[in-house]
Write a protein that holds these residues in place. Structure first.
Motif, PDB file in Angstrom:
ATOM      1  N   GLU A 262      -9.403  42.304 101.061  1.00 27.18           N
ATOM      2  CA  GLU A 262      -8.647  42.757  99.702  1.00 27.18           C
ATOM      3  C   GLU A 262      -9.768  42.548  98.779  1.00 27.18           C
ATOM      4  OE1 GLU A 262      -6.480  38.926 100.755  1.00 27.18           O
ATOM      5  OE2 GLU A 262      -7.531  40.560 101.672  1.00 27.18           O
ATOM      6  N   ALA A 263     -10.626  41.586  98.818  1.00 28.70           N
ATOM      7  CA  ALA A 263     -11.837  41.126  97.809  1.00 28.70           C
ATOM      8  C   ALA A 263     -12.712  42.346  98.128  1.00 28.70           C
ATOM      9  CB  ALA A 263     -12.346  39.874  98.292  1.00 28.70           C
ATOM     10  N   VAL A 264     -13.026  42.655  99.342  1.00 30.43           N
ATOM     11  CA  VAL A 264     -14.076  43.792  99.849  1.00 30.43           C
ATOM     12  C   VAL A 264     -13.806  44.980  98.950  1.00 30.43           C
ATOM     13  CG1 VAL A 264     -15.223  44.996 101.394  1.00 30.43           C
ATOM     14  CG2 VAL A 264     -15.087  42.575 101.723  1.00 30.43           C
ATOM     15  N   LYS A 265     -12.483  45.130  99.124  1.00 29.82           N
ATOM     16  CA  LYS A 265     -11.963  46.615  98.601  1.00 29.82           C
ATOM     17  C   LYS A 265     -11.839  46.463  97.417  1.00 29.82           C
ATOM     18  CE  LYS A 265      -7.720  49.697  98.638  1.00 29.82           C
ATOM     19  NZ  LYS A 265      -6.354  49.590  98.924  1.00 29.82           N
ATOM     20  N   ALA A 266     -11.655  45.410  96.640  1.00 28.18           N
ATOM     21  CA  ALA A 266     -11.865  45.309  95.183  1.00 28.18           C
ATOM     22  C   ALA A 266     -13.107  45.690  94.758  1.00 28.18           C
ATOM     23  CB  ALA A 266     -11.246  43.886  94.417  1.00 28.18           C
ATOM     24  N   ALA A 267     -14.230  45.040  95.364  1.00 29.22           N
ATOM     25  CA  ALA A 267     -15.542  45.310  95.143  1.00 29.22           C
ATOM     26  C   ALA A 267     -15.842  46.743  95.108  1.00 29.22           C
ATOM     27  CB  ALA A 267     -16.508  44.580  95.943  1.00 29.22           C
ATOM     28  N   GLU A 268     -15.601  47.458  96.177  1.00 25.42           N
ATOM     29  CA  GLU A 268     -15.653  49.006  96.210  1.00 25.42           C
ATOM     30  C   GLU A 268     -15.166  49.641  95.311  1.00 25.42           C
ATOM     31  OE1 GLU A 268     -14.249  49.568  99.898  1.00 25.42           O
ATOM     32  OE2 GLU A 268     -16.015  48.603 101.246  1.00 25.42           O
ATOM     33  N   THR A 269     -13.845  49.067  94.827  1.00 23.25           N
ATOM     34  CA  THR A 269     -13.319  50.043  93.586  1.00 23.25           C
ATOM     35  C   THR A 269     -14.070  49.891  92.413  1.00 23.25           C
ATOM     36  OG1 THR A 269     -11.190  49.658  94.554  1.00 23.25           O
ATOM     37  CG2 THR A 269     -11.077  50.081  92.313  1.00 23.25           C
ATOM     38  N   ILE A 270     -14.224  48.636  92.037  1.00 18.70           N
ATOM     39  CA  ILE A 270     -15.204  48.279  90.707  1.00 18.70           C
ATOM     40  C   ILE A 270     -16.611  49.156  90.794  1.00 18.70           C
ATOM     41  CG2 ILE A 270     -16.229  46.420  89.416  1.00 18.70           C
ATOM     42  CD1 ILE A 270     -14.257  44.529  90.373  1.00 18.70           C
ATOM     43  N   ALA A 271     -16.994  49.083  91.773  1.00 19.28           N
ATOM     44  CA  ALA A 271     -18.433  49.780  91.872  1.00 19.28           C
ATOM     45  C   ALA A 271     -18.321  51.285  91.688  1.00 19.28           C
ATOM     46  CB  ALA A 271     -19.023  49.660  93.419  1.00 19.28           C
ATOM     47  N   GLY A 272     -17.259  51.731  91.785  1.00 18.80           N
ATOM     48  CA  GLY A 272     -16.967  53.183  91.517  1.00 18.80           C
ATOM     49  C   GLY A 272     -16.926  53.504  89.884  1.00 18.80           C
ATOM     50  N   LYS A 273     -16.724  52.521  89.239  1.00 17.06           N
ATOM     51  CA  LYS A 273     -16.428  52.641  87.799  1.00 17.06           C
ATOM     52  C   LYS A 273     -17.631  52.873  86.813  1.00 17.06           C
ATOM     53  CE  LYS A 273     -12.173  51.846  89.301  1.00 17.06           C
ATOM     54  NZ  LYS A 273     -11.188  53.105  89.238  1.00 17.06           N
TER      55      LYS A 273
END
Length: 362
Positions: A262-273
């Motif tokens: 879930e933390a890795v997914k959050a990092a990937e999400t943030i990186a797209g903003k």
């Protein structure tokens, strides 16, 4: 009965049994707020605040998709495309700035409303929808609620008092919500302190009927229930540690270092903003934590909104997400490590004399 060619207003205002009801009435756009709607809501709220025949106010949205999906960002895109690189004075003279001034003043009025103000946060509640509900003295969520501040995905910084609301959420869960644009369910909103009562969606009609007949607290006692557990709140331990970092780049690195899916997914999400919007948002959240009032926070948010209009990411973000819908924005700059603290601070700096958000005397 409506005439065939009669167009309903975008906000329906009615008083029945001492209950004032404001229904946002643009269901095709999930009741996205525009300047006319803000003016209509403000006028009704001011009138009802001093009307002894109105004992409480309810705000909801027409249709079955949500209370409000945010502001009319297609209109904002026109200004953002035309004003890239413009100075503060030029932007504050724009239609977007005029909309924000009146919207933010209304947000402050809602927070200070002298009567029960019941916001029914059913379905989609985003951006400007949070502004008309998150500051209410009686906030209702349901099993259909999807609440978010998704501004960083279009190159904007959370506004309408959102940075103040999210900065007050413990264990950095508000920071997580702002940087990831996560959709919070009703139970999450309750756990984060962004809502007060949970009413199942299939009981909303009965709840509204009760409000028209009885005091708000009695209607709530009859229809509000204990919410289910919050999936987001269950992750508060790792979020509290990871999202306390001083920069967004560190937060992303820390997310990946945990190894938690879930933390890795959050990092990937943030990186797209938008890197710029992310950096300014984190600075805004930290500033909001020390501010004394919502009015102070809204004044600061007005500054960041003005500066976002002149920055290329806002026009590009709206183009990619809403207009062309290619979901492939070309951010400028494209990486978090290309930004400095000074650049973020410039978004929060006071506007030139005479351009700051002010509040009229009532």
């Amino acid at each position: 009965m409506s005439r065939p060619n009669e167009v309903e207003p975008p906000v329906l205002a009615a008083v029945r049994g001492g209950l004032g009801t404001l229904t946002l009435n643009r269901p095709a756009s999930i009741n996205a707020l525009d300047h006319e709607m803000v003016a209509l809501m403000t006028a009704a709220l001011h009138e009802w605040a001093v009307d002894p025949g109105v004992r409480a106010v309810v705000v909801d949205g027409a249709g079955d998709r949500g209370l409000c999906a945010g502001g009319d960002i297609v209109a904002i895109h026109r200004d953002a495309a035309a004003l890239q690189g413009a100075d503060d004075e030029a932007v504050t003279d724009s239609a977007s700035a005029a909309f924000w001034r009146d919207e933010y003043r209304m947000n402050a009025d809602i927070a200070e409303y002298p009567k029960p103000y019941v916001a029914i946060m059913d379905g989609i509640v985003m951006g400007g929808g949070v502004g008309i509900s998150g500051h209410a003295n009686t906030r209702i969520v349901t099993d259909r609620t999807r609440l978010a501040m998704p501004e960083v995905g279009i190159g904007l910084v959370p506004d309408v008092g959102g940075t103040r609301l999210l900065s007050q959420v413990p264990d950095q869960l508000g920071t997580y919500a702002a940087l990831t644009s996560v959709h919070l369910r009703g139970a999450d909103a309750m756990a984060l302190g962004l809502a007060d009562h949970y009413v199942p969606a299939d009981r909303l009609d009965e709840f509204r009927a009760a409000l028209a007949e009885r005091p708000v607290d009695e209607a709530l006692a009859e229809h509000a229930v204990t919410p289910p557990p919050s999936a987001l709140a269950a992750q508060r331990d790792w979020i509290a540690e990871v999202f306390a970092a001083d920069t967004v780049a560190e937060i992303v690195e820390n997310c990946r270092a945990t190894g938690r899916p879930e933390a890795v997914k959050a990092a990937e999400t943030i990186a797209g903003k938008s890197p710029t919007a992310l950096t300014v948002t984190l600075a805004a959240l930290r500033a909001a934590a020390t501010e004394r009032s919502l009015r102070e926070a809204l004044r600061r948010e007005y500054r960041t909104s003005i500066r976002c209009v002149a920055h290329p990411d806002l026009a590009e973000g709206i183009r990619a997400q809403v207009i062309d819908k290619d979901r492939n924005p070309a951010w400028q700059p494209g990486r978090l490590d290309q930004l400095t603290g000074d650049e973020a601070a410039a978004f929060l700096a006071p506007l030139p004399a005479g351009l700051e958000l002010t509040y009229p005397q009532r």
